[in-house]
Design a protein around this motif. Structure first.
Motif, PDB file in Angstrom:
ATOM      1  N   PHE A  74      -3.115 -21.728  19.049  1.00  0.00           N
ATOM      2  CA  PHE A  74      -4.636 -21.653  17.730  1.00  0.00           C
ATOM      3  C   PHE A  74      -4.046 -22.620  17.226  1.00  0.00           C
ATOM      4  N   TRP A  75      -5.756 -22.980  16.579  1.00  0.00           N
ATOM      5  CA  TRP A  75      -6.473 -23.330  15.296  1.00  0.00           C
ATOM      6  C   TRP A  75      -5.548 -22.971  14.460  1.00  0.00           C
ATOM      7  N   ASP A  76      -5.648 -22.082  13.952  1.00  0.00           N
ATOM      8  CA  ASP A  76      -4.881 -21.545  12.994  1.00  0.00           C
ATOM      9  C   ASP A  76      -3.575 -20.559  12.800  1.00  0.00           C
ATOM     10  N   GLY A  92       1.282 -42.559   5.381  1.00  0.00           N
ATOM     11  CA  GLY A  92       1.627 -41.624   5.080  1.00  0.00           C
ATOM     12  C   GLY A  92       1.216 -40.217   6.450  1.00  0.00           C
ATOM     13  N   CYS A  93       0.969 -40.639   7.648  1.00  0.00           N
ATOM     14  CA  CYS A  93       0.301 -39.724   8.703  1.00  0.00           C
ATOM     15  C   CYS A  93       1.659 -39.204   9.320  1.00  0.00           C
ATOM     16  N   SER A  94       2.114 -39.609   9.321  1.00  0.00           N
ATOM     17  CA  SER A  94       4.384 -38.788  10.016  1.00  0.00           C
ATOM     18  C   SER A  94       4.338 -37.595   8.602  1.00  0.00           C
ATOM     19  N   SER A  95       3.991 -37.636   7.033  1.00  0.00           N
ATOM     20  CA  SER A  95       4.021 -36.116   6.855  1.00  0.00           C
ATOM     21  C   SER A  95       3.540 -35.152   7.364  1.00  0.00           C
ATOM     22  N   CYS A  96       3.054 -34.877   7.893  1.00  0.00           N
ATOM     23  CA  CYS A  96       1.859 -34.058   8.630  1.00  0.00           C
ATOM     24  C   CYS A  96       2.084 -34.204  10.667  1.00  0.00           C
ATOM     25  N   VAL A 128      -6.906 -23.966   6.320  1.00  0.00           N
ATOM     26  CA  VAL A 128      -5.653 -24.858   5.842  1.00  0.00           C
ATOM     27  C   VAL A 128      -5.402 -24.223   8.235  1.00  0.00           C
ATOM     28  N   PHE A 129      -5.007 -25.234   8.694  1.00  0.00           N
ATOM     29  CA  PHE A 129      -5.245 -25.197  10.018  1.00  0.00           C
ATOM     30  C   PHE A 129      -3.590 -25.638  10.481  1.00  0.00           C
ATOM     31  N   LYS A 130      -3.002 -25.851  11.601  1.00  0.00           N
ATOM     32  CA  LYS A 130      -2.640 -25.694  12.006  1.00  0.00           C
ATOM     33  C   LYS A 130      -2.741 -28.194  12.697  1.00  0.00           C
ATOM     34  N   SER A 158      -1.139 -31.365  17.993  1.00  0.00           N
ATOM     35  CA  SER A 158      -0.127 -32.361  18.234  1.00  0.00           C
ATOM     36  C   SER A 158      -1.313 -33.700  18.711  1.00  0.00           C
ATOM     37  N   LEU A 159      -0.123 -35.067  18.566  1.00  0.00           N
ATOM     38  CA  LEU A 159      -1.484 -36.331  18.492  1.00  0.00           C
ATOM     39  C   LEU A 159      -0.630 -36.817  20.268  1.00  0.00           C
ATOM     40  N   ARG A 160       0.364 -36.002  20.910  1.00  0.00           N
ATOM     41  CA  ARG A 160       0.246 -36.100  22.434  1.00  0.00           C
ATOM     42  C   ARG A 160      -0.975 -35.964  23.443  1.00  0.00           C
ATOM     43  N   TYR A 191     -12.544 -34.807  18.690  1.00  0.00           N
ATOM     44  CA  TYR A 191     -11.407 -33.912  17.641  1.00  0.00           C
ATOM     45  C   TYR A 191     -11.718 -33.254  16.932  1.00  0.00           C
ATOM     46  N   PHE A 192     -10.873 -32.965  15.988  1.00  0.00           N
ATOM     47  CA  PHE A 192     -11.032 -31.906  14.922  1.00  0.00           C
ATOM     48  C   PHE A 192     -11.175 -30.238  15.261  1.00  0.00           C
ATOM     49  N   HIS A 193     -10.456 -29.202  14.615  1.00  0.00           N
ATOM     50  CA  HIS A 193     -11.133 -27.978  15.425  1.00  0.00           C
ATOM     51  C   HIS A 193     -12.688 -27.803  15.474  1.00  0.00           C
ATOM     52  N   ASP A 194     -13.160 -28.517  14.495  1.00  0.00           N
ATOM     53  CA  ASP A 194     -15.043 -28.169  14.759  1.00  0.00           C
ATOM     54  C   ASP A 194     -15.672 -29.573  16.460  1.00  0.00           C
ATOM     55  N   PHE A 251      -1.964 -48.126  18.475  1.00  0.00           N
ATOM     56  CA  PHE A 251       0.005 -47.310  19.271  1.00  0.00           C
ATOM     57  C   PHE A 251      -1.151 -45.788  19.204  1.00  0.00           C
ATOM     58  N   LEU A 252      -1.771 -44.737  18.969  1.00  0.00           N
ATOM     59  CA  LEU A 252      -2.508 -43.238  19.450  1.00  0.00           C
ATOM     60  C   LEU A 252      -2.616 -43.496  21.655  1.00  0.00           C
ATOM     61  N   ASN A 253      -2.677 -44.836  21.565  1.00  0.00           N
ATOM     62  CA  ASN A 253      -2.649 -45.201  23.065  1.00  0.00           C
ATOM     63  C   ASN A 253      -1.594 -44.968  23.997  1.00  0.00           C
TER      64      ASN A 253
HETATM   65  C1  HEC Z   1      -1.824 -33.511   4.866  1.00  0.00           C
HETATM   66  C2  HEC Z   1      -1.583 -32.989   6.304  1.00  0.00           C
HETATM   67  C3  HEC Z   1      -2.005 -34.679   7.568  1.00  0.00           C
HETATM   68  C4  HEC Z   1      -1.937 -35.716   7.194  1.00  0.00           C
HETATM   69  C5  HEC Z   1      -1.097 -36.887   5.985  1.00  0.00           C
HETATM   70  C6  HEC Z   1      -2.467 -36.374   7.978  1.00  0.00           C
HETATM   71  N1  HEC Z   1      -2.868 -35.389   9.381  1.00  0.00           N
HETATM   72 FE1  HEC Z   1      -4.405 -36.126  11.137  1.00  0.00          FE
HETATM   73  N2  HEC Z   1      -4.319 -33.564  11.268  1.00  0.00           N
HETATM   74  C7  HEC Z   1      -3.970 -33.249  10.184  1.00  0.00           C
HETATM   75  C8  HEC Z   1      -4.671 -31.766  10.497  1.00  0.00           C
HETATM   76  C9  HEC Z   1      -4.409 -30.192   9.306  1.00  0.00           C
HETATM   77  C10 HEC Z   1      -5.493 -31.999  11.596  1.00  0.00           C
HETATM   78  C11 HEC Z   1      -6.337 -30.800  12.184  1.00  0.00           C
HETATM   79  C12 HEC Z   1      -7.977 -30.570  11.008  1.00  0.00           C
HETATM   80  C13 HEC Z   1      -8.676 -29.770  12.233  1.00  0.00           C
HETATM   81  O1  HEC Z   1      -9.258 -30.049  12.796  1.00  0.00           O
HETATM   82  O2  HEC Z   1      -8.735 -29.010  11.207  1.00  0.00           O
HETATM   83  C14 HEC Z   1      -5.603 -33.296  11.624  1.00  0.00           C
HETATM   84  C15 HEC Z   1      -5.946 -33.631  12.835  1.00  0.00           C
HETATM   85  C16 HEC Z   1      -5.955 -35.237  13.009  1.00  0.00           C
HETATM   86  C17 HEC Z   1      -6.423 -35.536  14.960  1.00  0.00           C
HETATM   87  C18 HEC Z   1      -7.185 -34.968  15.368  1.00  0.00           C
HETATM   88  C19 HEC Z   1      -6.366 -34.171  16.827  1.00  0.00           C
HETATM   89  C20 HEC Z   1      -7.555 -34.064  17.446  1.00  0.00           C
HETATM   90  O3  HEC Z   1      -7.095 -33.595  18.751  1.00  0.00           O
HETATM   91  O4  HEC Z   1      -8.300 -33.304  17.380  1.00  0.00           O
HETATM   92  C21 HEC Z   1      -6.347 -36.810  14.684  1.00  0.00           C
HETATM   93  C22 HEC Z   1      -6.100 -38.510  15.849  1.00  0.00           C
HETATM   94  C23 HEC Z   1      -5.101 -37.422  13.491  1.00  0.00           C
HETATM   95  N3  HEC Z   1      -5.189 -36.161  12.716  1.00  0.00           N
HETATM   96  C24 HEC Z   1      -4.528 -38.427  13.240  1.00  0.00           C
HETATM   97  C25 HEC Z   1      -3.988 -38.325  11.798  1.00  0.00           C
HETATM   98  C26 HEC Z   1      -3.811 -39.524  11.322  1.00  0.00           C
HETATM   99  C27 HEC Z   1      -3.671 -41.626  11.723  1.00  0.00           C
HETATM  100  C28 HEC Z   1      -3.509 -39.468  10.015  1.00  0.00           C
HETATM  101  C29 HEC Z   1      -3.040 -41.105   9.667  1.00  0.00           C
HETATM  102  C30 HEC Z   1      -4.332 -41.598   8.995  1.00  0.00           C
HETATM  103  C31 HEC Z   1      -3.454 -38.096   9.454  1.00  0.00           C
HETATM  104  N4  HEC Z   1      -3.345 -37.798  10.405  1.00  0.00           N
HETATM  105  C32 HEC Z   1      -2.604 -37.860   8.645  1.00  0.00           C
HETATM  106  C33 HEC Z   1      -3.004 -32.705   9.082  1.00  0.00           C
HETATM  107  C34 HEC Z   1      -2.687 -33.789   8.603  1.00  0.00           C
END
Ligand code: HEC
Ligand code: HEC
Length: 340
Positions: free
Chosen positions: A125-127, A225-229, A274-276, A279-281, A289-292, A325-327
Motif C-alpha cells: 500500500f502507498w502508506d 539524485g532520483c536514485s537516492s530514493c 510520507v509514502f512508500k 517502484s518504477l518498473r 501517476y502518484f498516489h492521487d 530511460f524509464l521506458n
Molecule cells: C526524496 C525521495 C525521492 C526522490 C529524490 C525522487 N522521488 Fe520519485 N517518488 C518518491 C515518492 C515518495 C513518490 C510517491 C509520491 C506519491 O505519489 O505520494 C515518488 C513517485 C514517483 C513517480 C510516480 C510513480 C507512480 O507509479 O506513480 C515517478 C515516475 C518518479 N517518482 C520518478 C522520479 C524521478 C525521475 C526522480 C528524479 C528526477 C525522482 N522520482 C526523485 C520519492 C522520490
C-alpha cells in the motif's frame, strides 16, 4: 634523528598526503568508474539498481489457485469485481484510472499501484500499512469502495465450489480457509516478476540493449539524485519518503485523508505526507501517476519530482532523457513466471 621523531615526521607527511587527496576530490566514484568505461556493468555492487531475477522455489499448485482467485469475482459482495478488475496484468498490473472504481461504481481515494513485482516490495500500500502480501489481501476484500465483502462471506461462497475445495485440500493441509486464500493470492503475486527488461539486459552485460538516449537518461537519473530514493531491485519499494521534501506539494489543493500517507498508520507528525517510494518498473505502462493519480504523463511526473523532491525545475532535455530511460524498464512479458 631519534626513532620516535622520525616516525612522527613520516606520520605527518602521510596525513598531509591524505588531506591533499581528499580535498582534490579524489574520492572513488562508482558512477564515474562505470560511465567512463562505456561498457555494460558487470559489477552489480556499483549500481544503485539491481536486475530482477526469476523468483525462487514457489509452490506451483498454490500459484495456480491464486491465479484463479485473482480473477474470481466471487471475492466481491455482488460478484462483479475481482482483483483483476483493478490490476490488469497485461496493462502493467494497474487499471490506468486516476482512482480505482470498485463495487457499484464506488470511487476510491488513491491510484492503484501495480501488483507486478509486488512480492519484492518492503511493504504494501502507498502508506505501507500491510507488511506482507498475505495481510494485504484482506484490504480490498473488506474495503467498501472495492469488493465490500468479508472473509466469512468469501469462504462460504467458495466452499460451494467442489473443484476449488478439492484444489485447496490438495495444496493446504487445512483446506479452504481465509488464511489459505490469502496465501494462494500472495503466492501468485510473488510469481509476477517481470524479468528481461532491456535495462536489466544491459545491467547483465548486453552492451547493445539500450539506446544512447536511454543510457544518458539513466546517467541523469543518478546525477540528479532520483536514485537516492528510487533504487534497488524495484527502483523503489524499499523506503518511505515524504512527498514534498523540498516544497509543499499539498498547498493550494483540496486534501483527502489518504494524502496524509503514513501518518494514518503511525499517527506521528513526521510521517505526515510520507509514502512508500513506488517502484518504477514498467512505469511507462501505469499512467496516471502518484498516489492521487494527478500526473497524466511520465514527463509531468518527472517535472513534479524535480520540483518537490529535488527542489529544482528540470531542463526539458533532462526530462526527455529520463522518460527514455524509464521506458527501458518495461518488461517484454508481464505474466506469471510459474513453471519456468
Ligand atoms: C526524496 C525521495 C525521492 C526522490 C529524490 C525522487 N522521488 Fe520519485 N517518488 C518518491 C515518492 C515518495 C513518490 C510517491 C509520491 C506519491 O505519489 O505520494 C515518488 C513517485 C514517483 C513517480 C510516480 C510513480 C507512480 O507509479 O506513480 C515517478 C515516475 C518518479 N517518482 C520518478 C522520479 C524521478 C525521475 C526522480 C528524479 C528526477 C525522482 N522520482 C526523485 C520519492 C522520490
Ligand atoms: C476496486 C479496485 C481494486 C480491487 C478490486 C483490488 N485492488 Fe488492489 N489496490 C487497489 C488500490 C486503489 C490500491 C492502493 C490502496 C492504498 O494504497 O491505499 C491497491 C493496492 C494493492 C496492492 C499493494 C501494491 C503496492 O505496491 O503497495 C496489492 C498487492 C494489491 N492491491 C493486490 C490486490 C488483490 C490480491 C486483490 C484481490 C483480492 C485486489 N488488489 C483488489 C485497487 C484494487
Amino acid at each position: 634523528m631519534t626513532k620516535p621523531r622520525a616516525l612522527g615526521l613520516i606520520a605527518l607527511v602521510l596525513a598531509l598526503m591524505a588531506g591533499v587527496y581528499v580535498f582534490s576530490g579524489h574520492q572513488p566514484d562508482p558512477a564515474a568508474l562505470y560511465f567512463n568505461r562505456g561498457n555494460p556493468v558487470q559489477d552489480e555492487a556499483l549500481q544503485p539498481i539491481v536486475p530482477l531475477r526469476k523468483p525462487g522455489a514457489l509452490r506451483v499448485d498454490r500459484i495456480r489457485l491464486g491465479q484463479q482467485l485473482f480473477s474470481d469475482a466471487r471475492l466481491s459482495r455482488d460478484g462483479t469485481v475481482s482483483c483483476a478488475s483493478c490490476h490488469v496484468l497485461a496493462a502493467g498490473g494497474t487499471d490506468n484510472r486516476r482512482v480505482s472504481v470498485g463495487i457499484g461504481g464506488a470511487l476510491g481515494q488513491v491510484n492503484a499501484p501495480s501488483v507486478l513485482n509486488s512480492g519484492l516490495s518492503f511493504a504494501q500500500f502507498w502508506d505501507g500499512r500491510a507488511a506482507t502480501l498475505e495481510l494485504q489481501a484482506a484490504g480490498p476484500i473488506h474495503n467498501p469502495a472495492e469488493m465490500d465483502s468479508s472473509w466469512s462471506q468469501v469462504v462460504a461462497r467458495l466452499n460451494e465450489d467442489a473443484a476449488l475445495r478439492k484444489g485447496f485440500q490438495a495444496a493446504y493441509s487445512d483446506g479452504l480457509t481465509a488464511q489459505n486464500i490469502a496465501s494462494a493470492l500472495a503466492n501468485f503475486e510473488r510469481s509476477l516478476v517481470t524479468v528481461n527488461s532491456r535495462f536489466d539486459r544491459y545491467l547483465l552485460g548486453d552492451s547493445t540493449a539500450l539506446t544512447e538516449d536511454e543510457l544518458s537518461g539513466y546517467k541523469r537519473f543518478r546525477e540528479l539524485g532520483c536514485s537516492s530514493c528510487h533504487q534497488g531491485v524495484l527502483i523503489g519499494g524499499n523506503m518511505f519518503q515524504k512527498f514534498g521534501v523540498l516544497g509543499d506539494y499539498f498547498a493550494n489543493r483540496p486534501m483527502v485523508v489518504a494524502d496524509l500517507g503514513r501518518f494514518n498508520v503511525t499517527g506521528r507528525e513526521e510521517d505526515r505526507h510520507v509514502f512508500k517510494v513506488p517502484s518504477l518498473r514498467n512505469v511507462a505502462l501505469t499512467a496516471p501517476y502518484f498516489h492521487d493519480g494527478s500526473a497524466l504523463t511520465l514527463a509531468e511526473a518527472i517535472q513534479v519530482m524535480g520540483r518537490y523532491q529535488l527542489g529544482r525545475d528540470l531542463e526539458h532535455e533532462d526530462v526527455r532523457l529520463i522518460v527514455a530511460f524509464l521506458n527501458s524498464l518495461t518488461a517484454p512479458d508481464l505474466g506469471s513466471r510459474v513453471g519456468e
